[in-house]
Design a protein around this motif. Structure first.
Motif, PDB file in Angstrom:
ATOM      1  N   ASN A 187      36.350 -45.660 -65.310  1.00 25.21           N
ATOM      2  CA  ASN A 187      36.095 -45.576 -64.051  1.00 25.21           C
ATOM      3  C   ASN A 187      37.320 -45.724 -63.260  1.00 25.21           C
ATOM      4  OD1 ASN A 187      34.547 -45.204 -61.629  1.00 25.21           O
ATOM      5  ND2 ASN A 187      33.424 -47.003 -61.711  1.00 25.21           N
ATOM      6  N   ARG A 212      25.422 -35.542 -61.425  1.00 26.39           N
ATOM      7  CA  ARG A 212      25.875 -35.159 -60.039  1.00 26.39           C
ATOM      8  C   ARG A 212      27.314 -35.794 -59.689  1.00 26.39           C
ATOM      9  NH1 ARG A 212      24.035 -35.417 -55.921  1.00 26.39           N
ATOM     10  NH2 ARG A 212      23.616 -33.313 -55.007  1.00 26.39           N
ATOM     11  N   ASP A 246      24.540 -46.487 -63.476  1.00 23.47           N
ATOM     12  CA  ASP A 246      25.545 -46.479 -62.786  1.00 23.47           C
ATOM     13  C   ASP A 246      26.428 -47.704 -63.273  1.00 23.47           C
ATOM     14  OD1 ASP A 246      26.807 -44.767 -60.180  1.00 23.47           O
ATOM     15  OD2 ASP A 246      27.860 -46.321 -60.640  1.00 23.47           O
ATOM     16  N   ILE A 247      27.798 -47.495 -63.280  1.00 25.02           N
ATOM     17  CA  ILE A 247      28.549 -48.433 -63.731  1.00 25.02           C
ATOM     18  C   ILE A 247      29.001 -49.539 -62.733  1.00 25.02           C
ATOM     19  CG2 ILE A 247      30.829 -47.651 -63.239  1.00 25.02           C
ATOM     20  CD1 ILE A 247      31.540 -48.213 -66.389  1.00 25.02           C
ATOM     21  N   MET A 275      32.454 -44.454 -49.875  1.00 22.72           N
ATOM     22  CA  MET A 275      31.584 -43.509 -50.403  1.00 22.72           C
ATOM     23  C   MET A 275      29.937 -43.554 -50.465  1.00 22.72           C
ATOM     24  SD  MET A 275      31.665 -41.533 -53.122  1.00 22.72           S
ATOM     25  CE  MET A 275      33.197 -41.479 -53.577  1.00 22.72           C
ATOM     26  N   LEU A 303      28.244 -40.113 -50.007  1.00 23.40           N
ATOM     27  CA  LEU A 303      27.064 -39.647 -50.823  1.00 23.40           C
ATOM     28  C   LEU A 303      25.722 -39.424 -49.864  1.00 23.40           C
ATOM     29  CD1 LEU A 303      27.182 -41.952 -53.833  1.00 23.40           C
ATOM     30  CD2 LEU A 303      28.221 -39.605 -53.565  1.00 23.40           C
ATOM     31  N   ASP A 318      27.087 -47.723 -69.002  1.00 23.40           N
ATOM     32  CA  ASP A 318      28.367 -46.879 -69.098  1.00 23.40           C
ATOM     33  C   ASP A 318      27.994 -45.299 -69.622  1.00 23.40           C
ATOM     34  OD1 ASP A 318      30.654 -45.676 -69.167  1.00 23.40           O
ATOM     35  OD2 ASP A 318      31.756 -47.261 -70.600  1.00 23.40           O
ATOM     36  N   GLU A 366      20.783 -41.919 -53.789  1.00 23.67           N
ATOM     37  CA  GLU A 366      20.333 -40.769 -52.783  1.00 23.67           C
ATOM     38  C   GLU A 366      19.489 -39.677 -53.449  1.00 23.67           C
ATOM     39  OE1 GLU A 366      20.774 -40.321 -49.569  1.00 23.67           O
ATOM     40  OE2 GLU A 366      21.842 -41.796 -49.107  1.00 23.67           O
TER      41      GLU A 366
HETATM   42  C1  SAM Z   1      30.734 -39.657 -56.553  1.00 21.21           C
HETATM   43  S1  SAM Z   1      29.366 -40.930 -57.307  1.00 21.21           S
HETATM   44  C2  SAM Z   1      27.950 -39.743 -57.549  1.00 21.21           C
HETATM   45  C3  SAM Z   1      26.433 -40.453 -57.039  1.00 21.21           C
HETATM   46  C4  SAM Z   1      25.282 -39.725 -57.335  1.00 21.21           C
HETATM   47  N1  SAM Z   1      25.117 -39.189 -58.777  1.00 21.21           N
HETATM   48  C5  SAM Z   1      25.019 -38.859 -56.428  1.00 21.21           C
HETATM   49  O1  SAM Z   1      25.175 -37.613 -56.484  1.00 21.21           O
HETATM   50  O2  SAM Z   1      24.801 -39.212 -54.979  1.00 21.21           O
HETATM   51  C6  SAM Z   1      29.972 -41.150 -58.862  1.00 21.21           C
HETATM   52  C7  SAM Z   1      29.289 -42.342 -59.383  1.00 21.21           C
HETATM   53  O3  SAM Z   1      29.583 -42.250 -60.875  1.00 21.21           O
HETATM   54  C8  SAM Z   1      29.608 -43.734 -61.228  1.00 21.21           C
HETATM   55  N2  SAM Z   1      30.524 -43.729 -62.403  1.00 21.21           N
HETATM   56  C9  SAM Z   1      31.972 -43.749 -62.487  1.00 21.21           C
HETATM   57  N3  SAM Z   1      32.046 -43.979 -63.768  1.00 21.21           N
HETATM   58  C10 SAM Z   1      30.901 -44.192 -64.528  1.00 21.21           C
HETATM   59  C11 SAM Z   1      30.796 -44.545 -65.809  1.00 21.21           C
HETATM   60  N4  SAM Z   1      31.598 -44.484 -66.817  1.00 21.21           N
HETATM   61  N5  SAM Z   1      29.415 -44.657 -66.163  1.00 21.21           N
HETATM   62  C12 SAM Z   1      28.539 -44.704 -65.066  1.00 21.21           C
HETATM   63  N6  SAM Z   1      28.657 -44.331 -63.885  1.00 21.21           N
HETATM   64  C13 SAM Z   1      29.990 -44.086 -63.603  1.00 21.21           C
HETATM   65  C14 SAM Z   1      30.377 -44.269 -60.032  1.00 21.21           C
HETATM   66  O4  SAM Z   1      30.295 -45.673 -59.995  1.00 21.21           O
HETATM   67  C15 SAM Z   1      29.658 -43.579 -58.734  1.00 21.21           C
HETATM   68  O5  SAM Z   1      28.535 -44.272 -58.412  1.00 21.21           O
END
Ligand code: SAM
Length: 272
Positions: free
Chosen positions: A6, A117, A74-75, A17, A21, A100, A56
């Motif tokens: 991440n 997404r 989410d992580i 962020m 979002l 993760d 969201e």
């Molecule tokens: C740009 S946000 C998108 C959030 C949501 N999917 C949306 O569309 O509103 C990306 C999310 O992925 C999570 N993320 C990043 N690496 C990850 C991982 N290895 N496992 C799970 N979540 C992860 C981040 O913490 C973040 O909250």
């Protein structure tokens, strides 16, 4: 947390962020929601929202599928705290877990639909995440993958060349942290290679005709607030210069009758 998986953890957990979002959901969901008709899910589907962030879209999915059981993973605990704080009335059907994407805690074939997404550009080795998605998705289940591509943003030319900004500044930054900023166009063959059927590519068009300028500008402003310093550092530029690039694009987007567009690829496919 393994920060290597991440690498944008600081930006993903920043206030900018959460703001982004919310703006992105307002810009994208009105067009995106119709794509779910293709999956023809009825009854009480089991849905995973992988990388759910602040929830969201998990919340919108819960309204789209009133009998579904939804799991948001989410992580980042901070993002999940925001998701849980907005979960009133949905507690019986929507729950959030820290997890993760590279090593999910769920059993094989646990979900009828996996929604993923804005995650693919945020992690290195996204194909490994696809393998994990394929494990938890039941045969015949659907993957709904919104996969960004940073060479699909087009702004009017001002003092700075916006095309060069995305290609020469943003893409190299993502590459420097192991992420693929062109993962949108690279996603369909990754699904084909994993035996997915019915692979389709649709576009949500975030432009100044379809989306209020304040929302489109809000997305750019939030990106600016979260990413100026790392983009400047990665490119060996002054933060003020990178900020000026963003400000020029924000002004262009927010000023009629200028036209700007962000094509957002949404790839859908059915697991074999
Ligand atoms: C740009 S946000 C998108 C959030 C949501 N999917 C949306 O569309 O509103 C990306 C999310 O992925 C999570 N993320 C990043 N690496 C990850 C991982 N290895 N496992 C799970 N979540 C992860 C981040 O913490 C973040 O909250």
């Amino acid at each position: 947390m393994n920060r290597d998986l991440n690498p944008q953890a600081e930006q993903m957990g920043d206030e900018s962020m959460a703001r982004n979002l919310a703006f992105q959901a307002q810009a994208i969901w009105p067009q995106e929601q119709a794509l779910f008709d293709r999956y023809a899910l009825d009854g009480a589907p089991r849905i995973l929202d992988l990388g759910c962030g602040t929830g969201e879209i998990t919340r919108r999915l819960a309204r789209r599928y009133p009998r579904a059981a939804l799991t948001g993973v989410d992580i980042l605990a901070g993002n999940l705290a925001l998701a849980r704080a907005a979960n009133a009335g949905l507690e019986a059907r929507v729950h959030y877990e820290t997890g993760d994407a590279f090593a999910l805690a769920h059993a094989d074939a646990s979900f009828d639909l996996v929604v993923c997404r804005h995650l693919s550009q945020a992690v290195p080795e996204f194909p490994r995440v696809l393998d994990e998605i394929g494990r938890v998705l039941r045969p015949g289940g659907w993957l709904h993958l919104l996969s960004e591509d940073y060479a699909m943003l087009r702004m009017p030319r001002g003092a700075h060349d916006p095309d060069r900004f995305w290609v020469d500044v943003v893409l190299p930054y993502l590459e420097s942290i192991g992420c693929d900023g062109r993962i949108g166009r690279h996603s369909p063959p990754l699904l084909a290679a994993r035996g997915y059927r019915d692979v389709a590519v649709d576009y949500v068009i975030v432009d100044t005709e379809r989306v209020p300028r304040a929302i489109f500008g809000g997305i750019l402003r939030a990106w600016r607030d979260g990413y100026v310093d790392v983009l400047a550092a990665a490119g060996g530029r002054a933060a003020a210069e990178v900020r000026a690039d963003f400000d020029s694009m924000i002004t262009a987007v927010e000023t009629p009758p200028n036209y700007a567009v962000w094509h957002v690829p949404v790839i859908s496919a059915r697991r074999a």
